[in-house]
Motif scaffolding. Structure first.
Motif, mmCIF file in Angstrom:
data_model
loop_
_atom_site.group_PDB
_atom_site.id
_atom_site.type_symbol
_atom_site.label_atom_id
_atom_site.label_comp_id
_atom_site.label_asym_id
_atom_site.label_seq_id
_atom_site.Cartn_x
_atom_site.Cartn_y
_atom_site.Cartn_z
ATOM 1 N N THR A 196 0.642 -0.897 0.285
ATOM 2 C CA THR A 196 -0.257 0.284 -0.036
ATOM 3 C C THR A 196 0.480 1.447 0.154
ATOM 4 O O THR A 196 2.367 1.434 0.552
ATOM 5 C CB THR A 196 -0.936 0.142 0.982
ATOM 6 O OG1 THR A 196 -1.373 -1.289 1.281
ATOM 7 C CG2 THR A 196 -2.197 0.986 1.053
ATOM 8 N N VAL A 197 0.077 2.232 -1.028
ATOM 9 C CA VAL A 197 0.723 3.518 -1.040
ATOM 10 C C VAL A 197 0.216 4.055 -0.069
ATOM 11 O O VAL A 197 -1.101 4.438 -0.300
ATOM 12 C CB VAL A 197 1.292 4.025 -1.874
ATOM 13 C CG1 VAL A 197 2.100 6.096 -1.713
ATOM 14 C CG2 VAL A 197 2.382 3.461 -2.391
ATOM 15 N N VAL A 198 0.424 5.070 0.575
ATOM 16 C CA VAL A 198 -1.073 6.058 1.748
ATOM 17 C C VAL A 198 0.106 7.447 1.269
ATOM 18 O O VAL A 198 1.146 8.275 1.147
ATOM 19 C CB VAL A 198 -0.820 5.919 3.176
ATOM 20 C CG1 VAL A 198 -1.363 6.929 3.870
ATOM 21 C CG2 VAL A 198 -0.582 4.798 3.509
ATOM 22 N N SER A 199 -0.999 8.074 0.709
ATOM 23 C CA SER A 199 -0.633 9.197 -0.026
ATOM 24 C C SER A 199 -1.057 10.472 0.753
ATOM 25 O O SER A 199 -2.017 10.550 1.334
ATOM 26 C CB SER A 199 -1.446 9.256 -1.690
ATOM 27 O OG SER A 199 -1.712 10.600 -1.518
ATOM 28 N N ILE B 165 1.162 5.177 -12.083
ATOM 29 C CA ILE B 165 3.006 5.069 -12.315
ATOM 30 C C ILE B 165 3.651 4.154 -11.260
ATOM 31 O O ILE B 165 4.415 3.248 -11.386
ATOM 32 C CB ILE B 165 3.408 6.419 -12.158
ATOM 33 C CG1 ILE B 165 2.785 7.078 -13.692
ATOM 34 C CG2 ILE B 165 4.781 6.930 -11.864
ATOM 35 C CD1 ILE B 165 3.228 8.655 -13.351
ATOM 36 N N PHE B 166 2.843 3.525 -9.551
ATOM 37 C CA PHE B 166 3.518 2.834 -8.332
ATOM 38 C C PHE B 166 2.794 1.270 -9.116
ATOM 39 O O PHE B 166 3.541 0.795 -8.186
ATOM 40 C CB PHE B 166 3.082 3.180 -7.415
ATOM 41 C CG PHE B 166 4.014 4.050 -7.038
ATOM 42 C CD1 PHE B 166 4.823 4.951 -7.455
ATOM 43 C CD2 PHE B 166 2.908 5.291 -5.937
ATOM 44 C CE1 PHE B 166 5.454 6.645 -6.989
ATOM 45 C CE2 PHE B 166 3.085 6.520 -5.577
ATOM 46 C CZ PHE B 166 4.405 7.457 -6.119
ATOM 47 N N ASN B 167 1.689 1.335 -9.531
ATOM 48 C CA ASN B 167 1.135 0.124 -10.050
ATOM 49 C C ASN B 167 1.062 -0.847 -8.286
ATOM 50 O O ASN B 167 1.290 -1.502 -8.025
ATOM 51 C CB ASN B 167 2.337 -0.979 -10.709
ATOM 52 C CG ASN B 167 1.734 -2.341 -10.568
ATOM 53 O OD1 ASN B 167 0.714 -2.445 -11.143
ATOM 54 N ND2 ASN B 167 2.687 -2.906 -11.558
ATOM 55 N N THR B 168 0.789 0.321 -7.594
ATOM 56 C CA THR B 168 0.705 -0.760 -5.992
ATOM 57 C C THR B 168 -1.114 0.355 -6.138
ATOM 58 O O THR B 168 -0.892 1.642 -6.553
ATOM 59 C CB THR B 168 1.321 -0.086 -5.245
ATOM 60 O OG1 THR B 168 2.653 -0.770 -5.720
ATOM 61 C CG2 THR B 168 1.768 -0.523 -3.968
ATOM 62 N N ARG B 169 -1.481 -0.525 -4.603
ATOM 63 C CA ARG B 169 -3.130 0.268 -4.331
ATOM 64 C C ARG B 169 -2.826 1.732 -3.378
ATOM 65 O O ARG B 169 -1.449 1.447 -2.794
ATOM 66 C CB ARG B 169 -3.166 -0.669 -3.267
ATOM 67 C CG ARG B 169 -4.226 -0.273 -2.524
ATOM 68 C CD ARG B 169 -4.471 -1.776 -1.698
ATOM 69 N NE ARG B 169 -4.392 -1.296 -0.081
ATOM 70 C CZ ARG B 169 -5.174 -1.074 0.866
ATOM 71 N NH1 ARG B 169 -6.807 -1.140 0.604
ATOM 72 N NH2 ARG B 169 -4.883 -1.459 1.644
ATOM 73 N N VAL B 170 -2.808 2.256 -3.374
ATOM 74 C CA VAL B 170 -2.992 4.321 -3.099
ATOM 75 C C VAL B 170 -4.338 3.992 -2.192
ATOM 76 O O VAL B 170 -5.258 4.010 -2.568
ATOM 77 C CB VAL B 170 -2.593 5.511 -4.285
ATOM 78 C CG1 VAL B 170 -2.372 6.460 -3.167
ATOM 79 C CG2 VAL B 170 -1.194 4.755 -4.741
ATOM 80 N N PHE C 171 -7.311 3.532 -4.635
ATOM 81 C CA PHE C 171 -7.420 3.285 -6.128
ATOM 82 C C PHE C 171 -6.159 3.208 -6.407
ATOM 83 O O PHE C 171 -5.258 2.639 -6.142
ATOM 84 C CB PHE C 171 -6.353 5.329 -6.461
ATOM 85 C CG PHE C 171 -6.613 6.488 -5.419
ATOM 86 C CD1 PHE C 171 -7.861 7.198 -6.573
ATOM 87 C CD2 PHE C 171 -7.561 6.770 -4.468
ATOM 88 C CE1 PHE C 171 -8.714 8.239 -6.237
ATOM 89 C CE2 PHE C 171 -7.693 7.467 -4.112
ATOM 90 C CZ PHE C 171 -8.828 8.780 -4.710
ATOM 91 N N LEU C 172 -6.730 1.657 -7.373
ATOM 92 C CA LEU C 172 -6.268 1.003 -7.771
ATOM 93 C C LEU C 172 -5.449 1.064 -9.049
ATOM 94 O O LEU C 172 -6.003 2.121 -9.647
ATOM 95 C CB LEU C 172 -6.993 -0.355 -8.151
ATOM 96 C CG LEU C 172 -7.968 -0.852 -6.453
ATOM 97 C CD1 LEU C 172 -9.005 -1.775 -6.922
ATOM 98 C CD2 LEU C 172 -6.764 -1.355 -5.616
ATOM 99 N N GLN D 299 -4.884 0.742 -13.035
ATOM 100 C CA GLN D 299 -5.445 0.401 -14.309
ATOM 101 C C GLN D 299 -4.879 0.122 -14.975
ATOM 102 O O GLN D 299 -3.846 0.694 -15.564
ATOM 103 C CB GLN D 299 -6.374 1.197 -14.493
ATOM 104 C CG GLN D 299 -7.115 1.662 -13.733
ATOM 105 C CD GLN D 299 -7.880 3.335 -14.573
ATOM 106 O OE1 GLN D 299 -7.559 4.377 -15.354
ATOM 107 N NE2 GLN D 299 -8.863 4.064 -13.953
ATOM 108 N N PRO D 300 -4.476 -1.515 -14.837
ATOM 109 C CA PRO D 300 -3.326 -2.388 -16.311
ATOM 110 C C PRO D 300 -3.207 -1.403 -17.121
ATOM 111 O O PRO D 300 -2.250 -1.173 -17.703
ATOM 112 C CB PRO D 300 -4.225 -3.599 -16.598
ATOM 113 C CG PRO D 300 -5.005 -4.356 -15.521
ATOM 114 C CD PRO D 300 -5.417 -1.967 -15.186
ATOM 115 N N GLY D 301 -4.064 -0.964 -17.945
ATOM 116 C CA GLY D 301 -3.850 -0.132 -19.523
ATOM 117 C C GLY D 301 -2.674 0.796 -19.135
ATOM 118 O O GLY D 301 -1.942 0.921 -19.552
ATOM 119 N N ASN D 302 -2.919 1.601 -18.172
ATOM 120 C CA ASN D 302 -2.293 3.126 -17.509
ATOM 121 C C ASN D 302 -1.202 2.458 -17.258
ATOM 122 O O ASN D 302 0.230 3.252 -17.552
ATOM 123 C CB ASN D 302 -3.233 3.385 -16.628
ATOM 124 C CG ASN D 302 -4.067 4.186 -17.519
ATOM 125 O OD1 ASN D 302 -4.962 3.908 -18.312
ATOM 126 N ND2 ASN D 302 -4.897 4.887 -16.310
#
Ligand SMILES: Nc1ncnc2c1ncn2[C@@H]1O[C@H](COP(=O)(O)OP(=O)(O)O)[C@@H](O)[C@H]1O
Ligand SMILES: O=C(CO)[C@@H](O)[C@H](O)COP(=O)(O)O
Length: 504
Positions: free
Chosen positions: A397-400, A417-422, A463-464, A466-469
């Protein structure tokens, strides 16, 4: 009767004061901006008295406008912009404007420190002596303003000056002390070796306290000035990033903090003092007793956006400008921005690199530039995350947090950009909440920070990726990484040109 604590978040652009109850509810918040002076390239200064005035305005508003009862404010603690040098004379009067964390004039002193001590310096402090840190600034004053250095009797960091004006007591907590790069991380004392090597008297360094330690009560003068009660206790507090991590519940190495304030920070919890990133990433004492954290700093994160808004959209508010980026595309229609507009700290420790827009095309509109700024800042964060992943770290997890967390669009860009849940915080006052938590634990309301976290810290939106992005951004980041080596020489020459021509 609603007892509360105040968390004072002394940032670079403003001070924000939050009143928080025992249940972790924020019952009132007030703030006040103050100016930043940049009289020459690389200089960044503030008047310490502006911090005191702004904090006092916020506190007076809490009492008069929000009807907080002074006797119900049980404790105050502080989160402070890091590394800034405040020098006091024998009567504890300020000797010169504070030199801030983003003041990069001390390259010569940085080089001298490395020439004299080399790896031994990194061994003691776990950091390089970068321009942003306090020791190179102190040596700059010693060399360039010897008459001021001769009068200096005490060195404080920003939040500690504010506390001093509220209590009359001098102290610094360990998390800010590591940021001076004068603390021996193993011994947890001021480093005699460093102080002696550079001719600095230990008496200049204030007493060390823990972030949850009692640092005295509001004194008569400040009670009269602000309306606070002399029964209110103050507590050590911490570096803004340490407090941000506390207020964001970063309590294990699989949670990463992403903070977009004036600067930008990618921060990881470190359970012990053994890790040493050789100064590529910073290594600091935590505000949590006996814990540590590491981080990489993008010098101009929110500052890049503020600069863009001030220069190209002065009449619009932040939200309008930021949300206009939705009209652009992933990758801003082929436009990249590198946020090195005041130099950079990590992963490139380079005070003379400068920013760029790359790929400007006749089709680009202002919203593409906004999008490129938002993305460029997060590409720079991605560079830092890469450093951790290269050492085997994995983040769930990334906490913003920070001003940038006000934008959902920007948080989705982070997730992609992180490809990680924020995740965002229910209360996005990360550092201010962290400071309030230090007061709450210091008062004994909770056994420790972990118990307080359960009550005070709540996540809000998720925020999950999005594979295309994610795929598009992965490709764009590879291109982005070429900007630093490709623009280094050119931008160094431009900075030299400016210095020679003395323009701003
Ligand atoms: N509505 C908004 N959406 C996104 N970012 C914002 C918004 N408002 C302000 N910001 C960004 O937040 C930054 C300030 O963040 P903050 O955490 O308050 O800074 P500091 O603590 O350094 O003073 C600004 O530089 C700006 O780039
Ligand atoms: O220099 C650093 C960290 O090493 C900065 O993070 C400062 O601590 C300023 O923080 P903000 O005002 O951007 O929150």
């Amino acid at each position: 009767m609603t007892e509360c604590v105040l968390g004072v978040d002394l940032g670079t652009s403003a001070v924000k004061v939050s009143a928080v109850t025992k249940k972790g509810e924020i019952i009132a918040q007030e703030g006040m901006d103050f100016p930043l002076s940049q009289p020459q390239p690389g200089y960044a200064e503030q008047d310490p008295e502006d911090w005191v005035s702004a904090a006092t305005v916020a506190i007076v508003r809490l009492i008069l406008r929000d009807q907080l009862k002074p006797e119900e404010i049980k404790g105050i603690s502080y989160s402070g912009q890091m590394h800034g040098l405040v020098l006091l004379d024998k009567d504890n009067r300020v000797l010169r404007p504070a030199m801030l964390w983003n003041d990069t004039r001390s390259t010569k002193q940085r080089e001298e420190i490395m020439a004299k001590m080399g790896n031994r310096f990194i061994e003691i402090t776990h950091n390089q002596p970068l321009e942003g840190f306090t020791l190179p600034k102190l040596l700059w004053v010693k060399e360039n303003q010897p008459e001021i250095f001769a009068k200096a009797k005490t060195m404080l960091l920003p939040k500690d000056y504010l506390r001093f004006r509220m209590t009359g007591k001098l102290a610094i907590d360990y998390s800010d002390a590591t940021g001076t790069v004068m603390l021996d991380v193993e011994k947890q004392t001021w480093s005699r070796e460093i102080l002696e090597t550079f001719g600095i008297s230990e008496s200049l360094c204030p007493p060390l306290v823990r972030s949850i330690d009692n640092t005295g009560q509001i004194d008569d003068w400040y009670a009269e000035y602000s309306g606070l009660s002399t029964t209110t206790k103050t507590f050590g507090g911490g570096a803004d990033n340490a407090c941000g991590a506390v207020g964001a519940g970063i309590d294990s190495p699989t949670k990463l903090l992403s903070s977009i304030g004036t600067s930008g920070v990618i921060l990881k919890y470190e359970p012990n003092r053994k890790t040493n990133y050789q100064g590529v990433l910073q290594y600091e004492d935590h505000a949590i007793p006996d814990a540590f954290y590491s981080m990489g700093v993008t010098l101009a994160a929110g500052f890049s956006l503020s600069w863009f808004k001030k220069t190209f959209a002065a009449d619009e508010d932040f939200t309008t400008v930021v949300e206009s980026a939705a009209k652009s595309t992933v990758g801003a229609n082929g436009l990249l921005f590198a946020p090195y507009i005041v130099g950079e700290r990590a992963p490139y420790a380079d005070a003379d690199i400068r920013g760029s827009f790359i790929g400007v095309d006749g089709i680009h509109q202002r919203h593409d530039f906004v999008r490129a700024v938002l993305e460029g800042i997060i590409f720079s964060f991605r560079d830092l995350m890469d450093k951790y992943e290269a050492k085997g770290s994995h983040f769930e997890t990334v906490v913003s947090i920070g001003g940038g967390a006000k934008s959902r669009l920007w948080q989705q860009i982070q997730a992609d950009i992180f490809n990680t849940r924020v995740v965002s915080l229910k209360n996005e006052q990360g550092p201010g909440l962290g400071a309030a938590m230090l007061a709450a634990v210091g008062l004994g309301w909770f056994k420790d920070i972990s118990e307080c976290t359960k009550v005070f810290v709540h996540f809000k939106d998720v925020f999950l990726p999005q594979p295309g992005n994610v795929e598009k951004y992965r490709r764009l980041h590879e291109i982005y990484k070429q900007i630093y080596p490709s623009t280094k020489q050119i931008t160094h020459e431009l900075v030299a040109y400016r210095r020679e021509n003395q323009d701003r």
